[in-house]
Design an enzyme around this catalytic site. Sequence first.
Site, PDB file in Angstrom:
ATOM      1  CG  ASP A   1      30.579 -46.271 -57.443  1.00  0.00           C
ATOM      2  OD1 ASP A   1      30.561 -45.298 -56.629  1.00  0.00           O
ATOM      3  OD2 ASP A   1      30.169 -46.140 -58.522  1.00  0.00           O
TER       4      ASP A   1
ATOM      5  CG  ASP B   1      26.554 -45.880 -59.983  1.00  0.00           C
ATOM      6  OD1 ASP B   1      27.049 -44.764 -60.021  1.00  0.00           O
ATOM      7  OD2 ASP B   1      25.945 -46.627 -60.369  1.00  0.00           O
TER       8      ASP B   1
ATOM      9  CG  HIS C   1      22.159 -44.734 -61.124  1.00  0.00           C
ATOM     10  ND1 HIS C   1      22.528 -43.548 -61.729  1.00  0.00           N
ATOM     11  CD2 HIS C   1      22.847 -45.605 -61.513  1.00  0.00           C
ATOM     12  CE1 HIS C   1      24.003 -44.105 -62.145  1.00  0.00           C
ATOM     13  NE2 HIS C   1      23.939 -45.264 -61.850  1.00  0.00           N
TER      14      HIS C   1
ATOM     15  CG  HIS D   1      23.488 -50.312 -61.759  1.00  0.00           C
ATOM     16  ND1 HIS D   1      23.381 -49.947 -63.331  1.00  0.00           N
ATOM     17  CD2 HIS D   1      24.229 -49.126 -61.410  1.00  0.00           C
ATOM     18  CE1 HIS D   1      24.016 -48.937 -63.676  1.00  0.00           C
ATOM     19  NE2 HIS D   1      24.552 -48.409 -62.485  1.00  0.00           N
TER      20      HIS D   1
ATOM     21  CE  LYS E   1      30.170 -42.941 -58.932  1.00  0.00           C
ATOM     22  NZ  LYS E   1      29.782 -43.818 -59.694  1.00  0.00           N
TER      23      LYS E   1
ATOM     24  CB  CYS F   1      32.984 -45.911 -60.950  1.00  0.00           C
ATOM     25  SG  CYS F   1      31.385 -45.423 -61.799  1.00  0.00           S
TER      26      CYS F   1
HETATM   27  C1  VGL Z   1      29.578 -48.415 -62.654  1.00  0.00           C
HETATM   28  C2  VGL Z   1      28.737 -49.094 -64.718  1.00  0.00           C
HETATM   29  C3  VGL Z   1      27.617 -48.098 -64.262  1.00  0.00           C
HETATM   30  C4  VGL Z   1      30.756 -48.458 -61.718  1.00  0.00           C
HETATM   31  C5  VGL Z   1      28.595 -47.557 -62.485  1.00  0.00           C
HETATM   32  O1  VGL Z   1      30.643 -47.998 -60.630  1.00  0.00           O
HETATM   33  O2  VGL Z   1      31.991 -48.705 -62.250  1.00  0.00           O
HETATM   34  N1  VGL Z   1      29.741 -48.939 -63.674  1.00  0.00           N
HETATM   35  N2  VGL Z   1      27.529 -47.491 -63.215  1.00  0.00           N
HETATM   36 ZN    ZN Z   2      25.691 -46.575 -62.569  1.00  0.00          ZN
END
Ligand code: VGL
Ligand code: ZN
Length: 194
Positions: free
Chosen positions: A10, A52, A54, A71, A96, A140
Site C-alpha cells: 500500500d 488498497d 475501495h 481513502h 484489495k 496492513c
Molecule cells: C490501511 C487503514 C485502512 C493500510 C488500509 O494500508 O495500512 N490502513 N486501510
Molecule cells: Zn483501506
Amino acid sequence: MKSSALVIVDFQNDFCPGGSLPVPEGDTIADTLNAYIERFTEKGLPVFASKDWHPPETGHFKEYGGVWPPHCVMGTKGAEFHPALKLPEKAIILIKGDQPDEDAYSVFQAHTEDGRPFKNVLEDMSIEHLYVGGLATDYCVKATVLDALREGFRVTLLLDAVKGVDVEKGDSERAIKEMKHRGADTITIEQLSL
Ligand code: VGL
Ligand code: ZN
C-alpha cells in the site's frame, strides 16, 4: 526451486503526507523501498505491490459504519502508487478491499488484476519466503505478515522500509514486537542477502 519475493504494501498517495489518511513521514521510505526493489530485480526475484482499492461506499469508511475517512477510492489519484516508487515493469500488482463489505487489511485478501488470489500466485511460483515493507506497520503490514506466518511462509520484515499510523502512541512498536514474537525475522538493507 523455492524462492523469495518482495511484497510492498500500500505505498499509495493517500497514505503519504498530503493524502487523506496520511502515515506520518510515510513518503520517507520511498528510497529504501526502491533500493530493495533494485536488489530483488537484479536477482530476477519477483516484486509484488499491493493497492488498497475501495469502492466509494464501503463499510470500511466511517460514513458507512467503519472507522476510516475515505481513502484509496478506486480510480482516484489518492489510490495511485506514490510517484517516488520505482516499480519494475514486471511488478505484480495486487488489489484489495474492492468489495463493499470488507476491510481487507491483509495482502492475503488481495488478488491480481485478473482475479488470482495472492496465495495461489505464490504457490504457483514456489515462493516460500516473503520480504515485507510498506504502509502501514500497525495495520496492513502487520495483518499481511501475521497471515503469511499463519500460512507457513518464512517472513522478513523490512524495518527500514515500513512506517506506522500510531493511532495510539506505540502501536507500531507493539506491532513489530508481535510480528517478531510470531516468528518474523527483521532486517535493514545492509543485512539483505539474497
Ligand atoms: C490501511 C487503514 C485502512 C493500510 C488500509 O494500508 O495500512 N490502513 N486501510
Ligand atoms: Zn483501506
